[in-house]
Design an enzyme around this catalytic site. Structure first.
Site, PDB file in Angstrom:
ATOM      1  N   GLY A 111       0.781  -1.216  -0.094  1.00 40.20           N
ATOM      2  CA  GLY A 111      -0.104  -0.045   0.001  1.00 40.20           C
ATOM      3  C   GLY A 111       0.938   1.396   0.115  1.00 40.20           C
ATOM      4  N   ARG A 163      -5.168   1.797   9.622  1.00 42.82           N
ATOM      5  CA  ARG A 163      -5.596   1.385  11.145  1.00 42.82           C
ATOM      6  C   ARG A 163      -4.708   1.551  11.992  1.00 42.82           C
ATOM      7  NH1 ARG A 163      -5.860  -4.311  12.810  1.00 42.82           N
ATOM      8  NH2 ARG A 163      -4.928  -5.478  11.475  1.00 42.82           N
ATOM      9  N   ALA A 184      -6.953  -9.775   2.092  1.00 45.14           N
ATOM     10  CA  ALA A 184      -7.932 -10.473   1.259  1.00 45.14           C
ATOM     11  C   ALA A 184      -8.920 -11.000   2.450  1.00 45.14           C
ATOM     12  CB  ALA A 184      -7.405 -11.427   0.319  1.00 45.14           C
ATOM     13  N   ASN A 219      -5.212  -9.747  -3.203  1.00 44.47           N
ATOM     14  CA  ASN A 219      -5.318 -11.084  -3.854  1.00 44.47           C
ATOM     15  C   ASN A 219      -6.793 -11.616  -3.249  1.00 44.47           C
ATOM     16  OD1 ASN A 219      -3.020 -11.122  -5.450  1.00 44.47           O
ATOM     17  ND2 ASN A 219      -1.909 -11.760  -3.950  1.00 44.47           N
ATOM     18  N   LYS A 271      -5.189 -12.414 -12.139  1.00 41.05           N
ATOM     19  CA  LYS A 271      -4.300 -12.293 -11.192  1.00 41.05           C
ATOM     20  C   LYS A 271      -4.176 -13.597 -10.403  1.00 41.05           C
ATOM     21  CE  LYS A 271      -0.895 -10.541  -8.511  1.00 41.05           C
ATOM     22  NZ  LYS A 271      -0.867 -11.319  -7.333  1.00 41.05           N
ATOM     23  N   ASN A 278      -0.716 -15.889 -10.307  1.00 38.69           N
ATOM     24  CA  ASN A 278      -0.217 -16.424  -9.496  1.00 38.69           C
ATOM     25  C   ASN A 278       0.054 -17.804  -9.757  1.00 38.69           C
ATOM     26  OD1 ASN A 278       0.012 -13.744  -8.467  1.00 38.69           O
ATOM     27  ND2 ASN A 278      -0.682 -14.403  -6.536  1.00 38.69           N
ATOM     28  N   GLU A 286       3.101 -18.420 -11.865  1.00 41.97           N
ATOM     29  CA  GLU A 286       4.093 -18.326 -11.154  1.00 41.97           C
ATOM     30  C   GLU A 286       4.653 -19.285 -10.099  1.00 41.97           C
ATOM     31  OE1 GLU A 286       4.666 -15.721  -7.006  1.00 41.97           O
ATOM     32  OE2 GLU A 286       3.906 -14.597  -8.765  1.00 41.97           O
ATOM     33  N   TYR A 287       3.561 -20.262  -9.446  1.00 44.94           N
ATOM     34  CA  TYR A 287       4.143 -21.343  -8.732  1.00 44.94           C
ATOM     35  C   TYR A 287       4.767 -22.430  -9.413  1.00 44.94           C
ATOM     36  CZ  TYR A 287       1.188 -20.650  -4.498  1.00 44.94           C
ATOM     37  OH  TYR A 287       0.650 -20.204  -3.218  1.00 44.94           O
TER      38      TYR A 287
END
Length: 478
Positions: free
Chosen positions: A22, A41, A83, A109, A189, A193, A196-197
């Site tokens: 972020g 927060r 998430a 995610n 997305k 991933n 990617e694995y």
């Protein structure tokens, strides 16, 4: 705009969640001249951000109310929170503070079906909701990620200038595009991933074969990978592997990778990819095998105990096999990667058809060419293949890759054979090869499988010599 005027003007963009990703995204947006307001927060994160970066276009806020009130309308708010339940909690906090036409983006995610639900919920309140896949890690988020937004086209139009400003850039364009409606961005997305694995596991298997098959040190494997990275195998993950293999431990002077415990973690997107592939009836054995490899790695104590009882083969490679092993590994790595990407693209296409998302696979290949973790040289011919044939049933039969796979598969088979001879597990190399062989086989042994199903469960079958007869049942015991 002067600093004084900027301080009085409303913020153009809000980022809620000042964790690693972020904060990096907020700074990236501010770097491109947008006035950003931030909230977390944990107030200390805001203080830390100001002390560490002190960006004139980025101002933190102490409360959610102040965060929202500072934003120009229509408000554009990006959530970068964990998430799951945290996203729903953030929405509930924001709803009373927002106005019709405001845009909320979830850049975590998230599970794509949750994104579909949230988009409908926001629509019922007159708000826009976008599920935004972001890839590239902290470095990408800070300096240019690959961005995969899904949701209403009118909502994307409101945030497009910001997303295009911060996205990675390549010779093929900006690494952002409107993926499709509701959950399309988060679905893409998730598959990214999953690929990617498998890609990471292929590199780990290659490293293992070279280490145990040829006795190469970490530095020796890095040198070989560096040569490969100058050619068709070039990729971000290969480049990352080179850096990892060359890193020395400050305390011992040994390669740091040799001191890392062989237990790999996961955050869930690979598992989701396999689960939804099963739901859609799309085989993704490369990704499933990579997931299994991580799960098996977690069984460290059992593996150590089993190694004393279950002895492997005692065979050794011939001098000729040793001389060729590195070349076989290079060819096998590229070919297995192609098969892995083919599975991922097929899954995206199946979901696009199921949910009527109209996703362009060529565009996905283009925006993955920069910024993201799976960026690789092979994405350029992959994009060209889907540009020429948008309805291509499978990447394996494209004019760009079919001849390449035919050329490289002999080396691939020899690599798998050599690993098997030595007792070195290569689950993704093996399952990817089996996928290729299954897909290219006009005849598979599932005639026996279906006959078995009919014999014990009366599940019926079709006769190949009577295609118009429909499903029939036979008494296999008489």
């Amino acid at each position: 705009m002067s600093a004084a005027a900027s301080a009085q003007a409303g913020a153009q963009f809000g980022v809620a969640g000042m964790g690693v990703m972020g904060a990096a995204l907020a700074l990236n947006i501010a770097d491109h001249g947008f006035r950003v307001t931030a909230w977390d927060r944990h107030p200390e994160r805001i203080d830390e951000m100001h002390q560490k970066h002190g960006h004139p276009e980025l101002k933190g806020t102490a409360s959610m109310e102040e965060f929202v009130s500072r934003l120009e309308r229509p408000r554009r708010i990006l959530l970068m929170v964990t998430a799951g339940a945290a996203v729903d909690q953030m929405l509930e906090r924001l709803f009373p503070l927002l106005s019709p036409g405001d845009v909320i983006m979830d850049a975590g995610n998230s599970w794509f079906l949750d994104t579909r639900r949230r988009e409908e919920l926001c629509k019922s309140k007159g708000l826009h909701f976008l599920g935004v896949g972001v890839s590239g890690g902290e470095e990408g988020a800070r300096h240019g990620p690959s961005i995969m937004p899904g949701g209403p086209t009118e909502a994307y139009a409101l945030v497009r200038p910001v997303l295009e400003a911060i996205a990675a850039r390549t010779d093929e364009g900006l690494c952002v595009t409107h993926v499709g409606p509701d959950g399309a961005g988060h679905f893409v997305k998730m598959v990214h991933n999953g690929i990617e694995y498998a890609d990471m596991q292929l590199l780990a298997e290659t490293y293992d074969v070279l280490r145990r098959g040829l006795g190469l040190s970490a530095e020796g494997v890095a040198d070989l990978f560096a040569q490969w990275n100058q050619g068709i195998a070039e990729s971000f993950l290969l480049e990352t592997s080179i850096k990892v293999l060359r890193k020395k431990d400050a305390e011992t002077g040994k390669p740091l990778v040799d001191l890392v415990l062989d237990k790999a973690g996961q955050k869930g997107t690979g598992k989701w990819t396999v689960q939804v592939a099963l739901d859609l009836g799309v085989p993704v054995p490369s990704i499933a095998s990579a997931l299994d490899a991580r799960n098996l790695s977690s069984m460290k104590d059992q593996r150590v105990a089993a190694s004393h009882k279950l002895k492997g083969p005692s065979e050794a490679l011939s001098s000729e096999e040793k001389a060729q092993l590195a070349a076989w590994a290079h060819d096998a790595l590229y070919a297995a990667r192609v098969v892995t990407y083919a599975q991922g693209m097929r899954l995206i296409q199946a979901a696009s058809d199921e949910y009527k998302w109209n996703i362009s696979l060529a565009e996905m290949a283009r925006i993955w060419r920069g910024g993201c973790i799976i960026r690789a040289k092979l994405l350029t011919p992959l994009r060209e293949a889907f540009t020429r044939q948008p309805e291509l049933p499978n990447l394996l039969v494209s004019d760009a890759f079919a001849p390449v796979l035919e050329k490289l598969s002999p080396s691939w088979r020899k690599l798998v054979g050599a690993a098997t001879k030595l007792g070195i597990p290569v689950p993704v190399f093996s399952s990817s090869l089996a996928y290729l062989d299954s897909y290219r086989s006009p005849e598979l042994p599932q005639n026996l499988t279906q006959a078995q199903r009919d014999a014990f469960g009366a599940h019926t079958y079709q006769r190949r010599d009577k295609p118009d007869a429909g499903f029939v049942h036979s008494d296999w015991n008489s």
